[in-house]
Design an enzyme around this catalytic site. Structure first.
Site, short mmCIF file in Angstrom:
data_model
loop_
_atom_site.label_atom_id
_atom_site.label_comp_id
_atom_site.label_asym_id
_atom_site.label_seq_id
_atom_site.Cartn_x
_atom_site.Cartn_y
_atom_site.Cartn_z
N HIS A 94 -17.79 34.82 -17.64
CA HIS A 94 -16.68 35.63 -18.14
C HIS A 94 -16.54 36.91 -17.35
CE1 HIS A 94 -14.24 37.86 -21.19
NE2 HIS A 94 -13.89 36.66 -21.57
N PHE A 95 -16.03 36.98 -16.27
CA PHE A 95 -15.54 35.94 -15.37
C PHE A 95 -16.37 36.07 -14.10
CE2 PHE A 95 -12.03 37.29 -18.09
CZ PHE A 95 -11.63 36.09 -18.63
#
EC number: 4.2.1.59
Length: 156
Positions: free
Chosen positions: A57-58
């Site tokens: 993420h991410f």
């Protein structure tokens, strides 16, 4: 209710772990820096690149998930309750997050940030507590919400 003078500040992560049931990787409060019994608490979470959620993420733009910012504020709310009853009087009662209202996210939280959470107890209703929560980084609001936490009712 605990007298403010009885709570030695700051409350470090070892003391926090004695008051909350959460553990790695889900303990999201590192320290309590301010406390007024039954009224308010200020807690911090140091966000590092080593957080497991940054892997997905991410990968190319790490951002702390908003739901984890809410969870961190809920844990800080639990600490307000635990510190108010007194660390020595802690029961093993678990409180669950049962409602989140007025959630708002204004900025992203990224590695290197220090998430500062200001929690105010609004009211208690039976086995529930309602908290007004605000999270900031460098003095700028990143999230806010009203959180309701409850202990499960004991069945006879």
């Amino acid at each position: 209710m605990t007298d403010v003078a009885e709570v030695k500040l700051p409350v470090d992560v070892q003391r926090i772990a004695k008051m909350l049931p959460h553990r790695y990787p889900f303990l999201l409060v590192d320290r309590v820096t301010e406390f007024e019994a039954g009224k308010r608490v200020r807690a911090i979470k140091n966000v590092t690149f080593n957080e497991p959620f940054f892997t997905g993420h991410f990968p190319d733009h790490p951002v702390m998930p908003g739901v984890l910012v809410i969870e961190a504020m809920a844990q800080a709310s639990g600490l307000l309750t635990q510190l108010t009853v007194g660390e020595e009087n802690k029961t093993n009662q678990i409180f669950y997050l049962v409602r989140v209202d007025k959630a708002r996210f204004s900025r992203t939280v990224v590695p290197g940030d220090q998430l500062v959470m200001d929690i105010t107890h609004k009211r208690s209703i039976r086995n529930m507590g309602l908290y007004e929560c605000r999270a900031t980084v460098d003095g700028k609001e990143v999230a806010s919400a009203e959180i309701l936490c409850a202990a499960p009712e004991v069945k006879a």
